[in-house]
Design an enzyme around this catalytic site. Sequence first.
Site, PDB file in Angstrom:
ATOM      1  N   GLY A 137       0.814  -1.214   0.000  1.00 49.96           N
ATOM      2  CA  GLY A 137       0.000   0.000   0.000  1.00 49.96           C
ATOM      3  C   GLY A 137       0.844   1.258   0.000  1.00 49.96           C
ATOM      4  O   GLY A 137       1.827   1.393  -0.739  1.00 49.96           O
ATOM      5  N   CYS A 138       0.469   2.189   0.866  1.00 52.08           N
ATOM      6  CA  CYS A 138       1.144   3.484   0.927  1.00 52.08           C
ATOM      7  C   CYS A 138       2.582   3.377   1.419  1.00 52.08           C
ATOM      8  O   CYS A 138       3.391   4.260   1.165  1.00 52.08           O
ATOM      9  CB  CYS A 138       0.358   4.431   1.828  1.00 52.08           C
ATOM     10  N   ALA A 139       2.910   2.308   2.148  1.00 54.30           N
ATOM     11  CA  ALA A 139       4.275   2.119   2.629  1.00 54.30           C
ATOM     12  C   ALA A 139       5.234   1.741   1.521  1.00 54.30           C
ATOM     13  O   ALA A 139       6.455   1.771   1.709  1.00 54.30           O
ATOM     14  CB  ALA A 139       4.302   1.054   3.725  1.00 54.30           C
TER      15      ALA A 139
END
Length: 371
Positions: A137-139
């Site tokens: 995801g955003c990581a």
Amino acid sequence: MATLCRPAIAVPENVITMQQTLELARETHAGHPQLDLVLRLIENTGVRTRHLVQPIEETLRHPGFELRNQVYEAEAKARVPEVVRRALAHGEVEAADIDLIVYVSCTGFMMPSLTAWLINTMGFRPQTRQLPIAQLGCAAGGAAVNRAHDFCRAYPGANVLIVSCEFCSLCYQPADIGVGSLLSNGLFGDAVSAAVVRGEGGTGMRLERNGSHLVPDTEDWISYAVRDTGFHFQLDRRVPGTMEMLAPVLLDLVDEHGWTVPAMDFFIVHAGGPRILDDLCHYLDLPPEMFRYSRATLTERGNIASSVVFDALARLFDDGGAPESSQGLIAGFGPGITAESALGRWVTATPAVPATAHAGLTLAPDAALTA
């Protein structure tokens, strides 16, 4: 040491404003029992504009997972090459100089990865390694930087291309009317980004240490439910408070490197929402100005998932960069709950040395893959 060079960013031409988002929410969910709360939460995101890969009329229609994914593939192939070309130019390398392509995206699916298509169509060597990252995801923006750093430490002199392609709007699910889902409808935007990590030379952030941390027993706080209609984003109400758990992790990484947070010069962090930035100011005891690039990304483009850190870093470059040897941190946060963080100093390129052949890279005998 590996240097993260200037990223290239592109956003789609379709724009939706905060006011339009609020009006759509009122029209679409007029009878929702928590509509006032949803509207208030969307307003509090601070997002003023977002860019969408399709016009809003098409975005709001759901033609099915298959057709949605076809749009993802077509738009990725149409939009990624131009961004890659600019990133290569920023890094002052050619496609043939790249030894690894890291491709990150959590908003569509392709197998083989887009990396195979890029190698076949853009002049990359057949020996180019491929590393698709789909489930962070955003990581994943921070993870891509860290895996590029690891690779350059293992193969001194190697070059890595990072590509992030996030079409969050293709995950819109009209039947999901939970507060978290409706909030995400007003928070996420679309973007494509790319950046070169050079094993030698380059201007930008010279990477010195990286780290990863997963907060135990939080794996269901940010997740996808995969159903017939595609990816359904699920957000736990505890997520906005995660910096209380992750700020100490950042402090530990800085301390292990022999630095101190007050002495650092720039911070490029994933702006999932304003609460993350506000809490980092509090827990790291930093003024809001230190997160101005991340906040500008959030305000002008929304949460663009793994592309946030590259967009924020590009803004630092646009602002003239940082003084030589300035200390900085990059951090991405996402499902897990996971933090991927990197420390480095700002450097300006020295005159280039003659390029060497990359096809037979040899693992450095003393290479360490963890900092």
